[in-house]
Design a protein around this motif. Structure first.
Motif, short mmCIF file in Angstrom:
data_model
loop_
_atom_site.label_atom_id
_atom_site.label_comp_id
_atom_site.label_asym_id
_atom_site.label_seq_id
_atom_site.Cartn_x
_atom_site.Cartn_y
_atom_site.Cartn_z
N GLY A 287 0.99 -1.24 0.01
CA GLY A 287 0.15 -0.12 0.10
C GLY A 287 0.73 1.25 -0.11
O GLY A 287 0.64 2.42 0.52
N ILE A 288 1.95 1.32 -0.79
CA ILE A 288 2.53 2.61 -1.00
C ILE A 288 2.76 2.90 -2.44
O ILE A 288 3.62 3.73 -2.84
N ASP A 289 2.01 2.42 -3.30
CA ASP A 289 2.32 2.75 -4.65
C ASP A 289 1.37 3.77 -5.03
O ASP A 289 0.87 4.36 -4.20
N THR A 290 1.50 4.39 -6.30
CA THR A 290 0.69 5.70 -6.58
C THR A 290 -0.73 5.52 -6.25
O THR A 290 -1.19 6.52 -5.61
N GLY A 291 -1.35 4.29 -6.80
CA GLY A 291 -2.85 4.24 -6.23
C GLY A 291 -3.17 4.20 -4.83
O GLY A 291 -3.97 5.01 -4.52
N ALA A 292 -2.12 3.75 -4.03
CA ALA A 292 -2.52 3.83 -2.73
C ALA A 292 -2.25 5.19 -2.15
O ALA A 292 -2.85 5.83 -1.15
N ILE A 293 -1.23 6.02 -2.57
CA ILE A 293 -0.99 7.39 -2.42
C ILE A 293 -2.38 8.24 -2.59
O ILE A 293 -2.91 9.13 -1.87
N LEU A 294 -2.95 7.86 -3.82
CA LEU A 294 -4.24 8.54 -4.34
C LEU A 294 -5.31 8.44 -3.33
O LEU A 294 -6.36 9.30 -2.72
N ASP A 295 -5.34 7.04 -2.94
CA ASP A 295 -6.59 6.54 -1.89
C ASP A 295 -6.34 7.44 -0.47
O ASP A 295 -7.27 7.80 -0.22
N ALA A 296 -4.93 7.51 -0.36
CA ALA A 296 -4.76 8.11 1.11
C ALA A 296 -5.27 9.40 0.94
O ALA A 296 -5.73 10.10 1.82
N ALA A 297 -5.02 10.17 -0.23
CA ALA A 297 -5.16 11.62 -0.57
C ALA A 297 -6.65 11.84 -0.28
O ALA A 297 -7.23 12.90 0.13
N ALA A 298 -7.33 11.00 -1.07
CA ALA A 298 -8.79 10.85 -1.11
C ALA A 298 -9.27 11.06 0.36
O ALA A 298 -10.24 11.85 0.77
N ARG A 299 -8.92 9.96 1.24
CA ARG A 299 -9.29 9.83 2.72
C ARG A 299 -9.11 11.18 3.38
O ARG A 299 -9.71 11.62 4.12
N ALA A 300 -7.77 11.49 3.30
CA ALA A 300 -7.36 12.94 3.97
C ALA A 300 -8.19 13.92 3.69
O ALA A 300 -8.54 14.57 4.35
N CYS A 301 -8.68 13.97 2.23
CA CYS A 301 -9.38 15.26 2.00
C CYS A 301 -10.81 15.14 2.78
O CYS A 301 -11.46 16.22 3.08
N LEU A 302 -11.21 13.67 2.63
CA LEU A 302 -12.71 13.58 3.33
C LEU A 302 -12.61 14.13 4.55
O LEU A 302 -13.46 14.76 5.38
#
Ligand SMILES: Cc1ncc(C[n+]2csc(CCOP(=O)(O)OP(=O)(O)O)c2C)c(N)n1
Ligand SMILES: [Mg+2]
Length: 786
Positions: A767-782
């Motif tokens: 869970g540290i690839d680009t997709g995972a970073i994007l998911d984390a960004a979405a969660r952080a924005c939420l």
């Protein structure tokens, strides 16, 4: 006439020798008194505010009183360096007090804040302590590596060689030999043909919990001999030897030789009556033994039967002065734990303290009046003036400063960063060092590298090829001479600047500690760089801590690291090491992503390890080649790289999101940032070169009422902005960033063991690839929107 003069001279020598023994005997009593009193004062006479036992080790101290008296007041020369058994610290402080190098207040405050330390400490007790001790085994081991450091300096002419070399001396408890690091060091020492090394083993046959096995020591001296050491055993003192020489005396010797350690210890504790009972039972059929028993009352019999050589000043002096060459020597000195104190020999005496009654009677025996407890000569039979003259004539009392102020090695204003479209930080490290080696000059000449059998795989090759391997002797590179093609040159000589160690990380850290103290110990600075695989820091972690505790200065390069070592798999992957870097005092940790950052940081590190209040420096490097930014490093950027972070993509003022990454995950962070920026145009991308420096800056700034780098950087974002942190390490390494200005943070990283694979598969799985970073960004924005 000549004969008369000669015999007069011999007579004078004899008187001098007797006088010396008399003075040393008196001082030994004083050392025992002061060390015992220091502990008593700390435990019984100082106010106790917290209800904790203060402690101190009266028994362990008494065990070494004779040997240390002999060493410090007679045998040691100014250039000798000593590691003292940690729990003999009170003896050490007492001796320094008598030499005029320690003050009374410090003794009165033994184990109190600002007082003499419980275990000798270079940084807190100061000048007189050559090596800190505390973690058993390590003080012993460091002396071996210090002797290698001394050889390294002398063989290169980096220190004056007119004076004889110092002896590196360890005073070791016998149970310290259970520590594996001792054996690792011994083997390494044999390979390097160590010299000028003395290990004095306080063989009281007791550890903390118990009496040690009888069978052990037969093995131990054989082992030292196997490693090329001389073993000098100090077993029986003069009184016992005289008794053995009497008719039937050999039966007494045989009896003691066969006496199990536990019984001997128990009888020491019981005293004359106990000895008499056993000797009577076992040896009464021999008239000579009966005569010995008749000639000794209980007190005298106790004195006789406990007359081991480690408590017999003459035997001790003969043994030490009997060694004149530089062969490594192990002195096995038979002693008694608690010698001269009421709990001598008792198996539970390690943490034992004399009670008030025992102290009162000990005081009477010592002839010390109330109020005269700290008087250096009270209660001694010899006149104070004679003792004071004797003390001031000791070589250590006459010596100048013990610790050197070695001049700094100049560091050039910049180091050339290697160029290339794609580079790993490991490759960059090898090339930067290779460039330094090629350029030559003061910096290159003082760097010394060392590695536990991972020289090539940590990319020290370019350096070693140019600077060679250190050895006391010239040894040819056979493969090269036989024209077998190899990228590595492996010739050895005293000129070499790389110390190749066997695979023992503990030895690496002891070697770094010793090399990193070469300035204060020997007067010439070295700039040591040690390399190892990042996960194996943990193998040597206590030793790394030991090196930092005593403020040794070195650069540690740990590579490969993380799951990014991919095909190498889970057994070699490191996860928590950046947290060690964050939490370890005396060590500042960096994990740069790019070659130009590393060039800045390495240069800074060469200065940092030489600064008075500097630290050692740990670089966590990767084998992953990544695309390099094309840029010139401005002074501001250089400052930010050193402070721990900079905006690779500056956020818009008041931006709602930022991604912060550290190290080898840069390509994934960049890709994620690019995608995010399509939806959130002002999103920032923060490059973190050092979670440790950022964290330290944050803490320091808070206590100084200032703004640290992390706060300054994150204040560019809007209040409560979303933040993602990512690195190939445990997510806790950066999760604290959320507390700096109150960002809504989602930290991602690696928190479980991995396996072999390639980077895309592994980064996805953890869970540290680009997709995972994007998911984390979405969660952080939420989170930020809530
Ligand atoms: C690495 C480490 N483990 C445990 C201890 C706790 N400890 C202090 S002294 C000691 C036993 C020492 O026995 P020995 O070396 O024989 O010393 P003695 O007191 O008998 O002279 C132990 C286990 C320590 N200081 N360091
Ligand atoms: Mg012991």
């Amino acid at each position: 006439m000549l004969q008369a003069l000669e015999s007069e001279a011999a007579g004078k020598e004899e008187i001098d020798a007797q006088d010396r023994i008399a003075c040393l005997g008196a001082l030994e009593r004083k050392v025992l008194w002061l060390s015992t009193w220091m502990i008593h004062n700390a435990n019984h006479l100082r106010p106790n505010r917290d209800g904790l036992k203060v402690g101190g080790h009266q028994a362990s101290s008494a065990s070494l009183a004779t040997l240390m008296t002999a060493l410090y007041f007679d045998v040691l020369r100014p250039q000798d360096r000593v590691a003292v058994k940690p729990h003999a610290s009170p003896v050490f402080h007492a001796i320094q007090y008598l030499l005029g190098h320690q003050n009374r207040e410090k003794l009165e405050r033994f184990r109190a804040f600002g007082g003499a330390q419980s275990y000798p400490s270079r940084t807190k007790d100061g000048e007189t302590v050559d090596f800190s001790t505390g973690s058993v085994g390590l003080g012993v081991g460091i002396t071996l590596f210090a002797s290698m450091a001394q050889d390294y300096l002398r063989l290169k002419g980096l220190v004056p060689t007119e004076d004889p070399p110092g002896r590196m001396i360890a005073l070791a408890g016998d149970a310290e030999l259970d520590e594996g690091n001792i054996f690792e060091a011994l083997l390494e020492g044999w390979k390097h043909d160590v010299r000028n090394l003395w290990w004095v083993i306080d063989y009281n046959r007791q550890s903390l919990d118990a009496v040690v096995s009888d069978r052990l020591f037969g093995r131990i001296d054989a082992m030292f001999e196997m490693m090329g050491w001389r073993v000098v055993t100090l077993k029986y003192g003069r009184l016992l030897e005289a008794a053995f020489a009497r008719p039937d005396g050999h039966h007494l010797r045989e009896w003691i030789d066969a006496c199990p350690n536990s019984l001997y210890s128990a009888l020491v504790y019981k005293g004359g009556e106990g000895w008499r009972e056993h000797l009577h039972r076992d040896l009464n059929r021999y008239p000579g033994i009966r005569a010995i028993l008749d000639d000794h009352d209980d007190k005298a019999l106790q004195r006789l039967m406990t007359n081991l050589a480690g408590h017999d000043m003459e035997s001790v002096l003969d043994a030490f002065h009997g060694v004149a060459d530089d062969r490594p020597t192990c002195f096995i000195a038979y002693t008694i734990k608690g010698y001269g104190l009421p709990f001598a020999g008792h198996k539970d005496n390690h943490a034992g303290l004399m009670n008030l009654d025992q102290m009162a009677s000990f005081r009477r025996d010592m002839g010390v009046a109330e109020g005269a407890e700290w008087d250096p000569f009270a209660g001694l039979e010899l006149p104070p003036e004679r003792l004071s003259n004797f003390l001031s004539s000791a070589p250590l009392a006459r010596a100048d400063r013990r610790r050197h102020d070695a001049p700094r090695v100049p560091v050039p204003p910049s180091l050339r960063a290697p160029r290339g479209a794609k580079l790993s930080t490991q490759e960059a490290f090898g090339r930067i060092l290779g460039n330094i080696a090629a350029a030559g000059g003061a910096l290159a000449d003082r760097i010394v590298t060392t590695s536990p059998d991972v020289t090539v795989s940590t990319n020290l090759g370019p350096w070693v090829n140019r600077r060679g391997i250190f050895d006391r002797a010239e040894r040819a590179d056979t493969f090269r001479e036989e024209n077998v093609v190899s990228a590595q040159r492996w010739a050895m000589s005293p000129k070499g600047q790389h110390i190749e160690l066997g695979i023992a990380e503990s030895n690496l850290f002891l070697q770094l500690a010793a090399l990193g103290l070469s300035g204060p110990l020997f007067g010439t600075r070295l700039l040591p760089i040690g390399t190892l695989y990042d996960p194996f820091i943990k193998r040597g972690l206590d030793v790394l801590n030991y090196a930092c505790y005593q403020d040794a200065r070195f650069i540690l390069v740990a590579t490969p690291s993380g799951i990014t070592l991919a095909p190498e798999g889970g057994a070699h992957q490191s996860i928590g090491e950046p947290l060690i870097g964050l939490a370890q005092p005396g060590l500042v940790a960096f994990e740069p992503a790019y070659a130009d950052e590393l060039a800045v940081l390495l240069r800074w590190a060469f200065e940092e390890i030489q600064r008075e209040d500097g630290q050692s420096v740990y670089f966590r490097l990767s084998t992953r080649p990544i695309e390099q930014p094309k840029r010139e490093i401005s002074p501001e950027l250089e400052e930010a790289i050193i402070a721990g972070a900079y905006w690779l993509h500056e956020p818009a003022e008041g931006a709602e999101l930022a991604i912060a990454y550290c190290g080898a995950v840069a390509p994934e962070a960049l890709a994620a940032h690019q995608e995010v920026a399509e939806d959130i145009p002002g999103a920032g991308l923060l490059t973190i070169t050092s979670p440790d420096r950022l964290h330290q800056g944050w803490q320091l700034a808070r206590s100084a009422g200032k703004t640290g780098a992390a706060e300054r950087l994150l204040s560019r974002l809007c209040s409560g902005a979303a933040l993602v942190t990512v690195g190939d390490f445990h997510p806790a390494t950066l999760s604290w960033l959320g507390a700096v200005v109150g960002n809504r943070i989602v930290p991602i990283g690696v928190d479980r063991f991995g396996q072999s694979g390639d980077i895309p598969d592994l980064y996805r799985a953890h869970g540290i690839d680009t997709g995972a970073i994007l998911d984390a960004a979405a969660r952080a924005c939420l989170l930020a929107m809530r």
